[in-house]
Design a protein around this motif. Sequence first.
Motif, PDB file in Angstrom:
ATOM      1  N   LYS A 185      -8.448   3.000   2.039  1.00 23.36           N
ATOM      2  CA  LYS A 185      -7.746   3.645   3.159  1.00 23.36           C
ATOM      3  C   LYS A 185      -8.427   4.946   3.596  1.00 23.36           C
ATOM      4  O   LYS A 185      -8.553   5.227   4.781  1.00 23.36           O
ATOM      5  CB  LYS A 185      -6.311   3.950   2.714  1.00 23.36           C
ATOM      6  N   ALA A 203      -5.604  -5.570  10.077  1.00 24.45           N
ATOM      7  CA  ALA A 203      -5.641  -5.255   8.633  1.00 24.45           C
ATOM      8  C   ALA A 203      -4.879  -6.334   7.860  1.00 24.45           C
ATOM      9  O   ALA A 203      -5.364  -6.844   6.844  1.00 24.45           O
ATOM     10  CB  ALA A 203      -5.043  -3.876   8.383  1.00 24.45           C
ATOM     11  N   ARG A 223      -7.454  -0.953   5.522  1.00 25.83           N
ATOM     12  CA  ARG A 223      -7.339  -0.205   6.780  1.00 25.83           C
ATOM     13  C   ARG A 223      -8.294  -0.811   7.793  1.00 25.83           C
ATOM     14  O   ARG A 223      -9.450  -1.108   7.465  1.00 25.83           O
ATOM     15  CB  ARG A 223      -7.692   1.273   6.536  1.00 25.83           C
ATOM     16  N   GLU A 273      -2.961  -2.631  12.681  1.00 27.68           N
ATOM     17  CA  GLU A 273      -2.131  -3.203  11.600  1.00 27.68           C
ATOM     18  C   GLU A 273      -2.234  -4.718  11.547  1.00 27.68           C
ATOM     19  O   GLU A 273      -2.332  -5.316  10.472  1.00 27.68           O
ATOM     20  CB  GLU A 273      -0.671  -2.821  11.843  1.00 27.68           C
ATOM     21  N   GLU A 286      -9.596   6.394   7.262  1.00 27.20           N
ATOM     22  CA  GLU A 286      -9.100   7.633   7.893  1.00 27.20           C
ATOM     23  C   GLU A 286     -10.270   8.515   8.316  1.00 27.20           C
ATOM     24  O   GLU A 286     -10.231   9.161   9.361  1.00 27.20           O
ATOM     25  CB  GLU A 286      -8.160   8.388   6.944  1.00 27.20           C
TER      26      GLU A 286
END
Length: 383
Positions: free
Chosen positions: A228, A57, A64, A54, A232
């Motif tokens: 994002k 980012a 992400r 985080e 993932e």
Amino acid sequence: MQQIIDFIKELYKNKNPVQLHEPVFLGNEKKYVNDCIDTTFVSSVGKYVDRFEEMIANYTGSARAVACVNGTNALYLALKLTGVEQSDEVITQSLTFIATVNAIVHCNAKPVFVDVDRDTMGLSPKKMNEWLENNAKLENNQCVDCNTGNRIKACVPMHTFGHPVHIEELIDICAKWRIELIEDAAESIGSFYKGKHTGTFGHVGVLSFNGNKTITTGGGGMLLFQEKKQGELAKHLMTQAKILHKWEFKHDAIGYNYRMPNINAALGCAQMENIEMFLNSKRETAMKYKRFLSNIGMRFFDEPRDCKSNFWLSCLILSDKEEQIRFLTETNSNGVMTRPIWELMNRLPMFAQCQCGDLTNAEWFADRAVNLPSGFRNGDKVK
Ligand SMILES: Cc1ncc(COP(=O)(O)O)c(C=O)c1O
């Protein structure tokens, strides 16, 4: 020569010998690492991994960020996720650290070496376009190498020593030739092009947190995504492609064990809390070198126009190979660690057969560039 050695020794008064770069832990590093040990969360899951992702980012302005065991594996995964396959060609610079090229070859793809620019030390948009004009064609919306018939799938510019490449021009050329852009931003955390962080322009960007970088996790890397969903997918693949479930072991692809352990991410969180302190020190050191070197008629490699460089490693440009060797010999035998720029990739035996464009500028730097000690100077007390 002695003048420079004396200047560096004065700059790093309390260091003997003076190293090129050392990691520095002045913040919460011990506290966070101890927390990992106390809670037993030392491995690939834990709150520090999430927090570090985080933090990166947010700092880089990415949708992400995905933490990885190191920058080399992050680059490999970035190429895979971009669709680089066996026999594809990937354009990169011959003036880079070998990890850029190893990652390409690990995909069974073929590197093509293009020149760098004199003002950035990074991949030259003009030289890349010239090479493509002379060697490639567009066929079925794909870029094809006329010499080999192979697809030219991607290009990997590298922000050398933290100096951003001419990324906007590279984006235009990649769009024109239908080539994907992956940024090797391993050296450039804290470097910005027109206010935007390096590594956030391409399809994927990669950072490294090796012990010699601006901030470190011991070993580690980060993939930067602007979508994002892509992030993932990367996380899933680097988690052995395991389908999330309370107890079942089911996997839906051939994945990797590339996640950054929590104990490394703990270091990263503490280092990120002090990123501005590290960057300020580096810039201040670089400016001291710049002033001193210009006063004695020598050339410091400065940040390119429209860019904010992190000055990861300060760089001196000498007049020729002979002077470079003399400088390296004198400094290293007098307690000041300096290093030449890397051997050009096309000159290494493993890559000698790879295709190359005109490499005049890369050869020019190889004969002249030397890195000066650039480690953190505590409090910058030396005036
Ligand atoms: C340009 C470049 N690319 C890739 C890497 C690889 O990163 P790592 O050492 O984290 O694997 C490094 C640094 O080590 C680097 O300088």
